[in-house]
Write an enzyme that holds these catalytic residues in place. Sequence first.
Site, PDB file in Angstrom:
ATOM      1  N   LEU A 137      35.564 -23.642 -34.133  1.00 24.37           N
ATOM      2  CA  LEU A 137      34.203 -23.154 -34.690  1.00 24.37           C
ATOM      3  C   LEU A 137      33.198 -23.357 -32.972  1.00 24.37           C
ATOM      4  O   LEU A 137      33.885 -23.805 -31.963  1.00 24.37           O
ATOM      5  CB  LEU A 137      33.884 -24.941 -34.990  1.00 24.37           C
ATOM      6  CG  LEU A 137      33.891 -26.378 -34.648  1.00 24.37           C
ATOM      7  CD1 LEU A 137      32.580 -26.671 -33.613  1.00 24.37           C
ATOM      8  CD2 LEU A 137      33.738 -26.931 -35.858  1.00 24.37           C
TER       9      LEU A 137
ATOM     10  N   LYS B  48      23.295 -22.986 -24.908  1.00 28.30           N
ATOM     11  CA  LYS B  48      23.090 -21.584 -26.002  1.00 28.30           C
ATOM     12  C   LYS B  48      21.807 -21.682 -27.326  1.00 28.30           C
ATOM     13  O   LYS B  48      21.217 -23.087 -28.262  1.00 28.30           O
ATOM     14  CB  LYS B  48      24.235 -21.797 -27.037  1.00 28.30           C
ATOM     15  CG  LYS B  48      25.466 -21.875 -27.281  1.00 28.30           C
ATOM     16  CD  LYS B  48      26.625 -21.102 -28.151  1.00 28.30           C
ATOM     17  CE  LYS B  48      26.942 -21.938 -29.467  1.00 28.30           C
ATOM     18  NZ  LYS B  48      28.149 -21.880 -29.980  1.00 28.30           N
TER      19      LYS B  48
ATOM     20  N   VAL C 109      33.863 -31.919 -33.768  1.00 27.67           N
ATOM     21  CA  VAL C 109      34.869 -31.257 -34.454  1.00 27.67           C
ATOM     22  C   VAL C 109      35.249 -32.669 -35.651  1.00 27.67           C
ATOM     23  O   VAL C 109      35.232 -31.858 -36.714  1.00 27.67           O
ATOM     24  CB  VAL C 109      35.630 -31.494 -33.216  1.00 27.67           C
ATOM     25  CG1 VAL C 109      36.717 -30.672 -34.328  1.00 27.67           C
ATOM     26  CG2 VAL C 109      35.619 -30.328 -32.564  1.00 27.67           C
TER      27      VAL C 109
ATOM     28  N   LEU D  48      30.193 -10.213 -25.870  1.00 30.62           N
ATOM     29  CA  LEU D  48      29.963  -9.151 -24.233  1.00 30.62           C
ATOM     30  C   LEU D  48      28.329  -8.779 -23.895  1.00 30.62           C
ATOM     31  O   LEU D  48      27.253  -8.267 -23.663  1.00 30.62           O
ATOM     32  CB  LEU D  48      29.999  -7.939 -24.750  1.00 30.62           C
ATOM     33  CG  LEU D  48      31.769  -7.363 -24.548  1.00 30.62           C
ATOM     34  CD1 LEU D  48      31.596  -5.970 -24.996  1.00 30.62           C
ATOM     35  CD2 LEU D  48      32.677  -7.732 -23.105  1.00 30.62           C
TER      36      LEU D  48
ATOM     37  N   ALA E  90      25.283  -9.516 -21.223  1.00 30.79           N
ATOM     38  CA  ALA E  90      25.623 -10.186 -19.824  1.00 30.79           C
ATOM     39  C   ALA E  90      24.414 -11.590 -19.784  1.00 30.79           C
ATOM     40  O   ALA E  90      23.280 -11.580 -20.401  1.00 30.79           O
ATOM     41  CB  ALA E  90      25.040  -9.076 -19.605  1.00 30.79           C
TER      42      ALA E  90
ATOM     43  N   GLU F 262      41.233 -26.448 -33.357  1.00 36.72           N
ATOM     44  CA  GLU F 262      39.569 -26.290 -33.888  1.00 36.72           C
ATOM     45  C   GLU F 262      38.936 -24.530 -32.844  1.00 36.72           C
ATOM     46  O   GLU F 262      38.509 -25.252 -31.926  1.00 36.72           O
ATOM     47  CB  GLU F 262      38.917 -27.302 -34.641  1.00 36.72           C
ATOM     48  CG  GLU F 262      37.707 -27.320 -35.337  1.00 36.72           C
ATOM     49  CD  GLU F 262      37.494 -25.935 -36.277  1.00 36.72           C
ATOM     50  OE1 GLU F 262      38.545 -26.613 -37.089  1.00 36.72           O
ATOM     51  OE2 GLU F 262      36.965 -24.997 -36.790  1.00 36.72           O
TER      52      GLU F 262
ATOM     53  N   GLY G 272      28.433 -21.630 -20.646  1.00 32.42           N
ATOM     54  CA  GLY G 272      28.170 -23.040 -19.927  1.00 32.42           C
ATOM     55  C   GLY G 272      28.813 -24.011 -21.369  1.00 32.42           C
ATOM     56  O   GLY G 272      29.371 -23.182 -22.189  1.00 32.42           O
TER      57      GLY G 272
ATOM     58  N   ARG H  35      24.343 -30.437 -22.312  1.00 30.73           N
ATOM     59  CA  ARG H  35      26.157 -30.859 -22.001  1.00 30.73           C
ATOM     60  C   ARG H  35      25.985 -29.056 -21.401  1.00 30.73           C
ATOM     61  O   ARG H  35      26.355 -28.269 -22.329  1.00 30.73           O
ATOM     62  CB  ARG H  35      26.813 -31.274 -22.586  1.00 30.73           C
ATOM     63  CG  ARG H  35      27.039 -32.694 -22.851  1.00 30.73           C
ATOM     64  CD  ARG H  35      27.810 -33.031 -24.272  1.00 30.73           C
ATOM     65  NE  ARG H  35      28.607 -32.450 -25.071  1.00 30.73           N
ATOM     66  CZ  ARG H  35      29.188 -33.120 -26.367  1.00 30.73           C
ATOM     67  NH1 ARG H  35      29.964 -33.955 -26.076  1.00 30.73           N
ATOM     68  NH2 ARG H  35      29.179 -31.504 -27.318  1.00 30.73           N
TER      69      ARG H  35
ATOM     70  N   CYS I 105      32.791 -26.690 -24.228  1.00 22.51           N
ATOM     71  CA  CYS I 105      33.989 -26.295 -24.206  1.00 22.51           C
ATOM     72  C   CYS I 105      34.867 -25.330 -22.905  1.00 22.51           C
ATOM     73  O   CYS I 105      35.640 -25.510 -22.395  1.00 22.51           O
ATOM     74  CB  CYS I 105      34.032 -25.444 -25.459  1.00 22.51           C
ATOM     75  SG  CYS I 105      34.058 -26.647 -27.058  1.00 22.51           S
TER      76      CYS I 105
HETATM   77  C1  UDX Z   1      33.600 -21.911 -28.362  1.00 22.77           C
HETATM   78  C2  UDX Z   1      34.671 -21.025 -28.217  1.00 22.77           C
HETATM   79  O1  UDX Z   1      33.594 -19.728 -28.579  1.00 22.77           O
HETATM   80  C3  UDX Z   1      34.895 -21.577 -29.897  1.00 22.77           C
HETATM   81  O2  UDX Z   1      35.364 -20.941 -30.912  1.00 22.77           O
HETATM   82  C4  UDX Z   1      35.146 -22.640 -29.369  1.00 22.77           C
HETATM   83  O3  UDX Z   1      36.264 -23.452 -30.518  1.00 22.77           O
HETATM   84  C5  UDX Z   1      34.170 -24.078 -28.417  1.00 22.77           C
HETATM   85  O4  UDX Z   1      34.097 -23.434 -27.553  1.00 22.77           O
HETATM   86  P1  UDX Z   1      31.083 -22.735 -28.378  1.00 22.77           P
HETATM   87  O5  UDX Z   1      31.369 -23.639 -26.529  1.00 22.77           O
HETATM   88  O6  UDX Z   1      30.842 -23.941 -29.602  1.00 22.77           O
HETATM   89  O7  UDX Z   1      32.172 -22.636 -28.442  1.00 22.77           O
HETATM   90  O8  UDX Z   1      29.527 -21.786 -27.555  1.00 22.77           O
HETATM   91  P2  UDX Z   1      30.186 -19.943 -27.666  1.00 22.77           P
HETATM   92  O9  UDX Z   1      29.110 -19.625 -28.276  1.00 22.77           O
HETATM   93  O10 UDX Z   1      31.741 -19.721 -27.607  1.00 22.77           O
HETATM   94  O11 UDX Z   1      28.805 -19.821 -26.411  1.00 22.77           O
HETATM   95  C6  UDX Z   1      29.843 -20.634 -25.187  1.00 22.77           C
HETATM   96  C7  UDX Z   1      28.424 -20.283 -23.580  1.00 22.77           C
HETATM   97  O12 UDX Z   1      28.977 -18.196 -23.556  1.00 22.77           O
HETATM   98  C8  UDX Z   1      27.181 -20.351 -24.105  1.00 22.77           C
HETATM   99  O13 UDX Z   1      26.718 -21.309 -23.502  1.00 22.77           O
HETATM  100  C9  UDX Z   1      26.478 -19.005 -24.578  1.00 22.77           C
HETATM  101  O14 UDX Z   1      25.711 -18.972 -24.264  1.00 22.77           O
HETATM  102  C10 UDX Z   1      27.377 -17.964 -23.712  1.00 22.77           C
HETATM  103  N1  UDX Z   1      27.829 -17.285 -24.119  1.00 22.77           N
HETATM  104  C11 UDX Z   1      27.954 -16.865 -25.330  1.00 22.77           C
HETATM  105  C12 UDX Z   1      27.243 -15.682 -22.980  1.00 22.77           C
HETATM  106  O15 UDX Z   1      26.865 -15.721 -21.870  1.00 22.77           O
HETATM  107  N2  UDX Z   1      27.853 -14.132 -23.279  1.00 22.77           N
HETATM  108  C13 UDX Z   1      28.320 -14.084 -25.074  1.00 22.77           C
HETATM  109  O16 UDX Z   1      27.907 -12.643 -24.745  1.00 22.77           O
HETATM  110  C14 UDX Z   1      28.594 -15.125 -25.561  1.00 22.77           C
END
Ligand code: UDX
Length: 429
Positions: A153, A320, A11, A250, A252, A151, A257, A327, A260
């Site tokens: 992001l 992702k 951040v 959405l 699946a 934040e 993980g 982590r 956050c």
């Molecule tokens: C998240 C929030 O999106 C962001 O706004 C906040 O500031 C921090 O936390 P981040 O942790 O970077 O961001 O990742 P994000 O893109 O949200 O994905 C989180 C997890 O959800 C990943 O493991 C991803 O694989 C999973 N995911 C996401 C799904 O399983 N399905 C989805 O449709 C979207």
Amino acid sequence: MKLSIIGTGYVGLVTGTCFAEVGHHVICVDNDAAKVKMLQAGGIPIYEPGLEELVKKHVASGHLKFTNSTAEGVEKSDVIFIAVPTPPQPDGSVDLSYIERVARDIAAAMTSYKIVVDKSTVPVKTGEKVTETIKRYCPAKVEFDVVSNPEFLREGFAVGDLMKPDRVVIGVGSQRPVAAMKEIYTPFNAPIIVTDINSAELIKHAANSFLALKISYINAIANVCEAAGANVQEVAQGIGLDERIGRRFLNAGIGFGGSCFPKDLSAFIKIAEQIGYDFKLLKEVQHINADQMDRFVKKITDTLWVLRDKKIGVLGLAFKQNTDDVRSSPAIDLCQRLLKDGATLRVHDPKGMEKAKAILPNVTYVEDMNDVAEGCDALVVATEWDEFKQLDLARAKKGLTHPILFDGRNLFNPAEMEKLGWIYKSVGR
Ligand code: UDX
């Protein structure tokens, strides 16, 4: 404006760099001397698309500076952002000791009016504590305002999210810091919402919990789809076109993980409990997320039966796509479970392999994704990297002893995979 950012993690570093990009003068402070040295030389401690170029550009332009000294940051800026880690504790609550430490350091260095902005994700009511702390530890007894500016992001899209935010939330306890905060954010052309501090802090936890809830919801729907013989992607499209629902988040899979969602959910449940509300809905979101991984592992063991001495190829280690962050990664969790059951693993991730090596030492790291299947009994997709869709399926099929693919991120088309002769198992389809 003259700004400083305390903490150069995801951040802090991205925020500081984007502030420099819109013309502010930014000092980024970190107590890790090696990291500061690296950044001063134009190096980057994390992988984040577009970030390295911007850091180099603004170190050169003089808009972005790095230092070890909080006092220097405080002295040379009007607005000081706190962007230090708020790690989870074993009981799910948040460790706020870094925030408290930084609040004291800022207080000690303040000799004129400053705006102190909390950007770290913190439980509601933290702003009140930061205000008390600064008051107590500021020998110069100068005036200041504490602001909450969460934040939003996403890792992997951090620069884009920061440069084009959906909204900017500014939580204030008085009107005095509002004009300066608006001046900082005006170049980003986003709606600015001014709230009280508690509401701003709550907005962050409420937003992340809602997104996690959306993922658990579609994962639960995926399980119903499997039982009913329906296709979760078609259902997601069908419900997502309703503007009130929306198609994003959405997808699946094997669950969410990262650093956050899991942490913020636990923290939100905990703070709700502390102030007298049992947030059962969010506990169920956690439960569905854990169950999703169990169900996927069961799919693998139902097909392969005994995992001992089986060789499995795993595509994906990062939590992702577009990040090297491993982590709290579901992909790493999956690898550890397969290893525990006696399988040997060949793994690949486009960016996450270096960081994975520390937590996953006893696997074979493969440089080319198309070599992963070689000699394996099955292949698993664990992270939603777009480039995995370009996998050379014919070569993978030749490399495997049996053409079995467990797709934990629904990257391939089931009908096409079947036509190509694969035993193909995905999620909710
Ligand atoms: C998240 C929030 O999106 C962001 O706004 C906040 O500031 C921090 O936390 P981040 O942790 O970077 O961001 O990742 P994000 O893109 O949200 O994905 C989180 C997890 O959800 C990943 O493991 C991803 O694989 C999973 N995911 C996401 C799904 O399983 N399905 C989805 O449709 C979207």
